[in-house]
Design a protein around this motif. Sequence first.
Motif, PDB file in Angstrom:
ATOM      1  N   ASP A   1       0.823 -24.526   8.503  1.00 54.44           N
ATOM      2  CA  ASP A   1       0.645 -22.742   8.220  1.00 54.44           C
ATOM      3  C   ASP A   1       1.491 -21.801   7.324  1.00 54.44           C
ATOM      4  O   ASP A   1       2.591 -22.023   6.638  1.00 54.44           O
ATOM      5  N   ALA A   2       0.507 -21.333   5.688  1.00 49.08           N
ATOM      6  CA  ALA A   2       1.339 -20.622   4.708  1.00 49.08           C
ATOM      7  C   ALA A   2       2.337 -19.779   5.845  1.00 49.08           C
ATOM      8  O   ALA A   2       3.301 -19.046   5.273  1.00 49.08           O
TER       9      ALA A   2
ATOM     10  N   ASP B   1      -8.964 -24.839   9.583  1.00 47.39           N
ATOM     11  CA  ASP B   1      -9.104 -23.852  10.886  1.00 47.39           C
ATOM     12  C   ASP B   1      -8.786 -22.390   9.746  1.00 47.39           C
ATOM     13  O   ASP B   1      -7.912 -21.898  10.406  1.00 47.39           O
ATOM     14  N   VAL B   2      -9.462 -22.392   8.964  1.00 44.19           N
ATOM     15  CA  VAL B   2      -8.390 -21.336   8.008  1.00 44.19           C
ATOM     16  C   VAL B   2      -8.902 -19.271   8.377  1.00 44.19           C
ATOM     17  O   VAL B   2      -9.790 -19.209   9.673  1.00 44.19           O
ATOM     18  N   PRO B   3      -8.311 -19.284   8.013  1.00 38.65           N
ATOM     19  CA  PRO B   3      -7.837 -17.976   7.950  1.00 38.65           C
ATOM     20  C   PRO B   3      -9.454 -17.036   7.590  1.00 38.65           C
ATOM     21  O   PRO B   3     -10.269 -17.298   6.899  1.00 38.65           O
TER      22      PRO B   3
ATOM     23  N   CYS C   1      -3.230 -25.266   8.825  1.00 44.03           N
ATOM     24  CA  CYS C   1      -3.742 -23.579   8.911  1.00 44.03           C
ATOM     25  C   CYS C   1      -3.295 -23.303  10.368  1.00 44.03           C
ATOM     26  O   CYS C   1      -4.983 -23.349  11.796  1.00 44.03           O
ATOM     27  N   ALA C   2      -2.236 -23.628  10.975  1.00 47.68           N
ATOM     28  CA  ALA C   2      -2.232 -23.928  12.485  1.00 47.68           C
ATOM     29  C   ALA C   2      -1.653 -22.845  13.435  1.00 47.68           C
ATOM     30  O   ALA C   2      -1.698 -23.139  14.855  1.00 47.68           O
ATOM     31  N   ALA C   3      -0.883 -22.066  12.749  1.00 45.40           N
ATOM     32  CA  ALA C   3      -0.117 -21.086  13.833  1.00 45.40           C
ATOM     33  C   ALA C   3      -1.422 -19.923  14.069  1.00 45.40           C
ATOM     34  O   ALA C   3      -2.487 -19.897  13.626  1.00 45.40           O
ATOM     35  N   PRO C   4      -1.164 -19.792  15.370  1.00 42.60           N
ATOM     36  CA  PRO C   4      -0.340 -19.777  16.872  1.00 42.60           C
ATOM     37  C   PRO C   4      -0.220 -21.169  17.091  1.00 42.60           C
ATOM     38  O   PRO C   4       0.906 -21.019  17.972  1.00 42.60           O
ATOM     39  N   GLY C   5      -1.168 -22.203  17.278  1.00 42.55           N
ATOM     40  CA  GLY C   5      -1.051 -23.386  17.586  1.00 42.55           C
ATOM     41  C   GLY C   5      -1.913 -23.713  18.915  1.00 42.55           C
ATOM     42  O   GLY C   5      -1.666 -24.462  19.422  1.00 42.55           O
ATOM     43  N   GLY C   6      -2.875 -23.207  18.965  1.00 41.62           N
ATOM     44  CA  GLY C   6      -3.566 -23.031  20.059  1.00 41.62           C
ATOM     45  C   GLY C   6      -4.349 -24.453  19.269  1.00 41.62           C
ATOM     46  O   GLY C   6      -4.283 -25.734  20.742  1.00 41.62           O
ATOM     47  N   LYS C   7      -4.688 -24.412  18.739  1.00 42.79           N
ATOM     48  CA  LYS C   7      -5.964 -26.390  18.145  1.00 42.79           C
ATOM     49  C   LYS C   7      -5.176 -26.839  18.664  1.00 42.79           C
ATOM     50  O   LYS C   7      -5.206 -28.755  19.006  1.00 42.79           O
TER      51      LYS C   7
ATOM     52  N   ARG D   1       4.780 -16.683  11.242  1.00 46.38           N
ATOM     53  CA  ARG D   1       3.381 -17.322  12.433  1.00 46.38           C
ATOM     54  C   ARG D   1       4.097 -18.624  12.484  1.00 46.38           C
ATOM     55  O   ARG D   1       3.473 -19.211  13.870  1.00 46.38           O
TER      56      ARG D   1
ATOM     57  N   ASP E   1       1.444 -23.260   1.190  1.00 49.92           N
ATOM     58  CA  ASP E   1       0.203 -22.110   0.477  1.00 49.92           C
ATOM     59  C   ASP E   1      -0.785 -23.862   1.060  1.00 49.92           C
ATOM     60  O   ASP E   1      -0.841 -24.481   0.409  1.00 49.92           O
ATOM     61  N   GLY E   2      -1.677 -23.772   1.728  1.00 50.87           N
ATOM     62  CA  GLY E   2      -2.301 -25.215   1.813  1.00 50.87           C
ATOM     63  C   GLY E   2      -3.701 -25.577   0.706  1.00 50.87           C
ATOM     64  O   GLY E   2      -3.727 -26.784   0.662  1.00 50.87           O
TER      65      GLY E   2
HETATM   66  N1  SAM Z   1      -5.423 -23.279  14.000  1.00 48.62           N
HETATM   67  C1  SAM Z   1      -4.903 -21.705  14.439  1.00 48.62           C
HETATM   68  C2  SAM Z   1      -4.867 -22.309  16.194  1.00 48.62           C
HETATM   69  O1  SAM Z   1      -5.687 -22.593  16.076  1.00 48.62           O
HETATM   70  O2  SAM Z   1      -4.068 -21.130  16.682  1.00 48.62           O
HETATM   71  C3  SAM Z   1      -5.677 -20.767  14.094  1.00 48.62           C
HETATM   72  C4  SAM Z   1      -5.220 -20.052  11.966  1.00 48.62           C
HETATM   73  S1  SAM Z   1      -5.833 -18.915  11.816  1.00 48.62           S
HETATM   74  C5  SAM Z   1      -7.627 -18.666  11.689  1.00 48.62           C
HETATM   75  C6  SAM Z   1      -5.862 -19.228  10.026  1.00 48.62           C
HETATM   76  C7  SAM Z   1      -4.288 -19.244   9.826  1.00 48.62           C
HETATM   77  O3  SAM Z   1      -4.087 -19.257   8.389  1.00 48.62           O
HETATM   78  C8  SAM Z   1      -3.424 -18.187   9.561  1.00 48.62           C
HETATM   79  O4  SAM Z   1      -2.201 -18.211  10.753  1.00 48.62           O
HETATM   80  C9  SAM Z   1      -2.763 -17.838   8.858  1.00 48.62           C
HETATM   81  O5  SAM Z   1      -0.797 -17.292   8.377  1.00 48.62           O
HETATM   82  C10 SAM Z   1      -2.667 -19.279   7.972  1.00 48.62           C
HETATM   83  N2  SAM Z   1      -3.247 -18.917   6.120  1.00 48.62           N
HETATM   84  C11 SAM Z   1      -3.837 -18.150   5.788  1.00 48.62           C
HETATM   85  N3  SAM Z   1      -3.341 -19.200   4.347  1.00 48.62           N
HETATM   86  C12 SAM Z   1      -3.186 -20.126   4.455  1.00 48.62           C
HETATM   87  C13 SAM Z   1      -2.636 -21.217   3.713  1.00 48.62           C
HETATM   88  N4  SAM Z   1      -3.377 -20.537   2.045  1.00 48.62           N
HETATM   89  N5  SAM Z   1      -2.319 -22.063   3.426  1.00 48.62           N
HETATM   90  C14 SAM Z   1      -1.944 -21.767   4.891  1.00 48.62           C
HETATM   91  N6  SAM Z   1      -2.091 -21.159   5.693  1.00 48.62           N
HETATM   92  C15 SAM Z   1      -2.632 -19.781   5.410  1.00 48.62           C
END
Ligand code: SAM
Length: 367
Positions: A187-188, A238-240, A164-170, A192, A220-221
């Motif tokens: 990222d789903a 790194d979940v929502p 779950c990578a967006a916006p990409g800091g990690k 994003r 979808d992760g």
């Molecule tokens: N790791 C990111 C960073 O460090 O910038 C922040 C991630 S943010 C906490 C959680 C992300 O999970 C969101 O960008 C969201 O779009 C994504 N997301 C939500 N449901 C998802 C799913 N089922 N599969 C993959 N990504 C998902």
Amino acid sequence: RVKEKWAATRVKHPPTRLALQHFDATYGTQLGDLWPSVRVALLTEKKYGALLNNFSFDVDVGITDLQAQRCRDFISDIHGGAEPWEIGGKNQTSGADGNDQQLSPPTLSPNIKCYVFPRGDVTRFKPARPDSHGLLGYYLMDAASVLPCLALNVQEGHTVLDLCAAPGGKTLALLQTQLVRFLCVNDASISRTSRLRKVLHSYVPKQFLTDERVRITSFDGTTWGEIEKNTFDRVLVDVPCTTDRHSLMEDDNNIFSKSRTGERRRLPQLQAELLLAGIQAACPGGEIVYSTCSLSLNQNLSVVEQAVYLAQENFGIQLQVVNLRALTKMFSDTFCFAPDLHLGEMVVPHLAANFGPIYFCKLRRLA
Ligand code: SAM
């Protein structure tokens, strides 16, 4: 004073207020005496860290500039901050049972550098400047968000999945190590993911973003276990979550808005499914880090417990929880860690070090 015509359309229960009510009810019980000070910090402007971009051609100028502002790289300057915090009358470097654990210091992925202003200094960073190739010098993020990446401890030649990578800091922090052989960034959300793509192109030279090195997807992760099993050396999940700080500060796009109640209630289930998929994606012997930016027990420890149970029950995957106390001990002069968590570690916001909340827990696949 609110004008009549506006008063009629004003939301009666703004999501930020609903979030605060919810947190008072749950975190008051969960954190006890700690909650009033964490609450004040959460309602106060957060502190950033500047993740240094080693790919920038002006990296040395950038370091000199940050140091001239009295910033320090909290990762290399381990004991340059101040005394470790004492919260709840306990020194945080003690183990969960109050005894010091004899854990050797962890090895950390090199090259991740994150600059912070000293404790109590609330100066804001200037926006990062581009170098002659257009690459920005640093990425501003919650400095505590770097900890899950450090805990992942990427080694030379590893394949890594950032689920779950967006916006990409990690993702950027992981790339700074320059150790990753292949990075899969997912990222789903399509919008994003395109933001993530832009971030990567603003920080990383093209030759490091080839298809052989980096794959960007929008799946979808939760389905990853069906797509690619037993593959990656390291997986970051790194979940929502309820993004506690955002939920208290911004009414826009707030998960506590009435229209998103169902989505919010389903979060722990989604988080457990994502972690379970991440566990399946890791190779035997591989390591998984689960993280959130919430203080919620239901989204943190309970999710890890559920995913560990389901991995064993449904897929026969055995996991070991990796003790991160040595890591938190190294950084206990920079961050305020919650005492006595029996599973994982958590940075709790503090007025003098207003980072977090960040929860992270590391698992190792035994089979
Ligand atoms: N790791 C990111 C960073 O460090 O910038 C922040 C991630 S943010 C906490 C959680 C992300 O999970 C969101 O960008 C969201 O779009 C994504 N997301 C939500 N449901 C998802 C799913 N089922 N599969 C993959 N990504 C998902």
